[in-house]
Write an enzyme that holds these catalytic residues in place. Structure first.
Site, mmCIF file in Angstrom:
data_model
loop_
_atom_site.group_PDB
_atom_site.id
_atom_site.type_symbol
_atom_site.label_atom_id
_atom_site.label_comp_id
_atom_site.label_asym_id
_atom_site.label_seq_id
_atom_site.Cartn_x
_atom_site.Cartn_y
_atom_site.Cartn_z
ATOM 1 N N MET A 121 3.102 -17.041 -1.439
ATOM 2 C CA MET A 121 4.460 -17.513 -1.772
ATOM 3 C C MET A 121 4.283 -18.615 -2.801
ATOM 4 O O MET A 121 4.446 -19.805 -2.515
ATOM 5 C CB MET A 121 5.163 -18.014 -0.502
ATOM 6 C CG MET A 121 5.624 -16.878 0.398
ATOM 7 S SD MET A 121 5.902 -17.406 2.110
ATOM 8 C CE MET A 121 4.249 -17.274 2.744
ATOM 9 N N GLY A 164 4.446 -14.558 14.005
ATOM 10 C CA GLY A 164 3.864 -15.889 14.137
ATOM 11 C C GLY A 164 4.223 -16.485 15.473
ATOM 12 O O GLY A 164 3.452 -16.453 16.441
ATOM 13 N N ASP A 169 8.157 -9.274 7.934
ATOM 14 C CA ASP A 169 7.658 -10.638 8.169
ATOM 15 C C ASP A 169 8.834 -11.587 8.314
ATOM 16 O O ASP A 169 9.643 -11.741 7.389
ATOM 17 C CB ASP A 169 6.793 -11.035 6.953
ATOM 18 C CG ASP A 169 6.202 -12.432 7.073
ATOM 19 O OD1 ASP A 169 6.305 -13.056 8.151
ATOM 20 O OD2 ASP A 169 5.615 -12.889 6.071
ATOM 21 N N GLY A 170 8.905 -12.213 9.484
ATOM 22 C CA GLY A 170 9.913 -13.243 9.713
ATOM 23 C C GLY A 170 10.761 -12.947 10.930
ATOM 24 O O GLY A 170 11.509 -11.956 10.947
ATOM 25 N N GLY A 171 10.583 -13.765 11.961
ATOM 26 C CA GLY A 171 11.436 -13.633 13.143
ATOM 27 C C GLY A 171 11.177 -12.381 13.953
ATOM 28 O O GLY A 171 12.025 -11.973 14.748
ATOM 29 N N HIS A 231 -0.480 -13.554 2.109
ATOM 30 C CA HIS A 231 0.878 -13.513 1.587
ATOM 31 C C HIS A 231 1.076 -14.723 0.666
ATOM 32 O O HIS A 231 1.200 -15.850 1.147
ATOM 33 C CB HIS A 231 1.842 -13.541 2.796
ATOM 34 C CG HIS A 231 3.293 -13.629 2.455
ATOM 35 N ND1 HIS A 231 4.260 -13.908 3.411
ATOM 36 C CD2 HIS A 231 3.964 -13.472 1.282
ATOM 37 C CE1 HIS A 231 5.448 -13.916 2.840
ATOM 38 N NE2 HIS A 231 5.301 -13.672 1.546
ATOM 39 N N SER A 283 0.707 -14.238 12.307
ATOM 40 C CA SER A 283 0.713 -15.257 11.244
ATOM 41 C C SER A 283 0.151 -16.561 11.790
ATOM 42 O O SER A 283 0.735 -17.165 12.703
ATOM 43 C CB SER A 283 2.138 -15.483 10.742
ATOM 44 O OG SER A 283 2.168 -16.681 9.980
ATOM 45 N N GLY A 329 9.220 -19.401 3.687
ATOM 46 C CA GLY A 329 8.995 -20.841 3.614
ATOM 47 C C GLY A 329 8.632 -21.480 4.940
ATOM 48 O O GLY A 329 7.883 -22.438 4.971
ATOM 49 N N PHE A 330 9.150 -20.923 6.008
ATOM 50 C CA PHE A 330 8.924 -21.543 7.317
ATOM 51 C C PHE A 330 8.789 -20.484 8.404
ATOM 52 O O PHE A 330 9.428 -19.435 8.314
ATOM 53 C CB PHE A 330 10.090 -22.476 7.677
ATOM 54 C CG PHE A 330 10.273 -23.575 6.675
ATOM 55 C CD1 PHE A 330 9.518 -24.747 6.763
ATOM 56 C CD2 PHE A 330 11.161 -23.425 5.622
ATOM 57 C CE1 PHE A 330 9.654 -25.745 5.812
ATOM 58 C CE2 PHE A 330 11.303 -24.420 4.662
ATOM 59 C CZ PHE A 330 10.558 -25.589 4.754
ATOM 60 N N GLY A 331 7.994 -20.804 9.414
ATOM 61 C CA GLY A 331 7.935 -19.949 10.591
ATOM 62 C C GLY A 331 9.108 -20.268 11.503
ATOM 63 O O GLY A 331 9.851 -21.233 11.282
ATOM 64 N N MET A 355 10.607 -9.004 3.474
ATOM 65 C CA MET A 355 10.850 -10.262 4.205
ATOM 66 C C MET A 355 12.102 -10.103 5.062
ATOM 67 O O MET A 355 13.157 -9.679 4.573
ATOM 68 C CB MET A 355 11.039 -11.435 3.243
ATOM 69 C CG MET A 355 9.785 -11.879 2.493
ATOM 70 S SD MET A 355 8.383 -12.329 3.542
ATOM 71 C CE MET A 355 9.046 -13.662 4.536
ATOM 72 N N HIS A 360 -2.555 -12.599 9.337
ATOM 73 C CA HIS A 360 -1.619 -12.904 8.260
ATOM 74 C C HIS A 360 -1.757 -14.377 7.856
ATOM 75 O O HIS A 360 -1.629 -15.275 8.690
ATOM 76 C CB HIS A 360 -0.195 -12.623 8.736
ATOM 77 C CG HIS A 360 0.841 -12.710 7.661
ATOM 78 N ND1 HIS A 360 1.082 -11.697 6.753
ATOM 79 C CD2 HIS A 360 1.699 -13.704 7.339
ATOM 80 C CE1 HIS A 360 2.048 -12.054 5.933
ATOM 81 N NE2 HIS A 360 2.445 -13.274 6.257
ATOM 82 N N MET A 372 1.661 -21.168 0.617
ATOM 83 C CA MET A 372 2.908 -21.704 0.055
ATOM 84 C C MET A 372 2.570 -22.863 -0.871
ATOM 85 O O MET A 372 1.706 -23.684 -0.556
ATOM 86 C CB MET A 372 3.817 -22.201 1.177
ATOM 87 C CG MET A 372 4.109 -21.140 2.229
ATOM 88 S SD MET A 372 5.280 -21.749 3.457
ATOM 89 C CE MET A 372 5.284 -20.404 4.627
ATOM 90 N N ASP A 397 -0.360 -17.282 5.333
ATOM 91 C CA ASP A 397 0.761 -17.649 4.465
ATOM 92 C C ASP A 397 0.357 -18.767 3.509
ATOM 93 O O ASP A 397 0.036 -19.879 3.933
ATOM 94 C CB ASP A 397 1.941 -18.120 5.325
ATOM 95 C CG ASP A 397 2.609 -16.965 6.047
ATOM 96 O OD1 ASP A 397 3.001 -15.999 5.362
ATOM 97 O OD2 ASP A 397 2.729 -17.020 7.283
#
Ligand code: DX5
Ligand code: ZN
Length: 249
Positions: A79, A214, A192-194, A77, A21, A159-161, A154, A44, A48, A46
């Protein structure tokens, strides 16, 4: 059923793909940052809008600029609220995979169909992706699977990395992979995420095969090695999970 654009080995052994990301990259040095992740499978991106999620990032003009130098397909992606109003702009800008949130699409079946129709009109091949927030159940996709090439589960609230992976979503990945295998579909499951070396195996053994990362990629100096390590760990755990599922059937 419309066949997905990318061939897979077979239904139970899809490819393992790493999708860094760029949200975690240095935006003022984006061309070099993109070069540093050329060994990845996807990029990726993002998007937003400051409404669907509180953060605000980039839109079609920046994606068009990225597309000109990118050597990998763009995994976009969205959002954003009302994504159906701007699908054509994102496809024209160069999205190769286009993800819309189920929560933002009251007519999800129609919106996914719109992506395919617009891509066809523009002479492009675009894979459709349906995205689920952590609190959204798998069941919202039960009747639209034919229109989906990829499902993005998700593993943080979008909303945030740099947020922490939410393990409570693992059973949702297992449920979706079970449906896909039982119905013989060729749908990718992306997380996606963490995601990083600490938890990629958990997501992969549950049935995810596309991994957004990311922070885990861009915080490292040696991105090629990080991407290789993630792909290897993902592949091993995916295969082990698939074998376990096969035994249970
Ligand atoms: C979150 C974004 C993610 C984010 C992932 O809303 O959709 O793609 O960039 O970043 P990490 O891997 O740092 O959690
Ligand atoms: Zn994302």
């Amino acid at each position: 059923m419309t066949k997905p654009a990318r061939r897979q080995n077979d239904e139970t052994r899809p490819e393992i793909l790493i999708s860094p990301s760029i949200l975690a990259s240095n935006f003022v040095d984006l061309a070099n940052e993109l070069r540093s992740i050329e060994s990845a499978d996807l990029i990726h991106v993002d998007v937003m809008d400051g409404h669907f999620v509180p953060n605000l990032t980039i839109g079609p003009p920046v994606i068009e600029a990225i597309k000109k130098v990118a050597t990998r397909p763009l995994d976009v992606h969205l959002m954003i609220e009302r994504p159906e109003l701007s699908l054509a702009a994102y496809i024209k800008a160069g999205a190769d995979i286009l993800g819309v949130h189920a929560e933002a699409c009251p007519h999800l079946h129609g919106t996914l169909g719109q992506i395919r129709a617009i891509a066809r009109d523009q002479g492009r091949t675009v894979r459709t992706c349906a995205v689920l927030n952590p609190s959204t159940p798998a069941e919202v996709l039960e009747y639209v699977l034919d229109g989906v090439d990829q499902i993005l589960v998700m593993t943080v609230n979008p909303g945030f990395g740099g947020q922490s992976f939410i393990p409570a979503v693992l059973p949702k990945i297992e449920k979706l992979r079970g449906w896909i295998e039982r119905r013989g579909l060729a749908i990718d499951i992306e997380v996606d995420g963490g995601i990083g070396m600490k938890n990629i195996a958990l997501a992969a053994s549950a049935g995810a095969n596309v991994f957004v990362a990311g922070t885990a990629v861009f915080e490292q100096q040696d991105r090629k090695r990080t991407i290789d390590d993630l792909r290897r760990a993902g592949r091993e755990a995916y295969v082990a999970g698939a074998l376990e599922r096969a035994k249970g059937r």
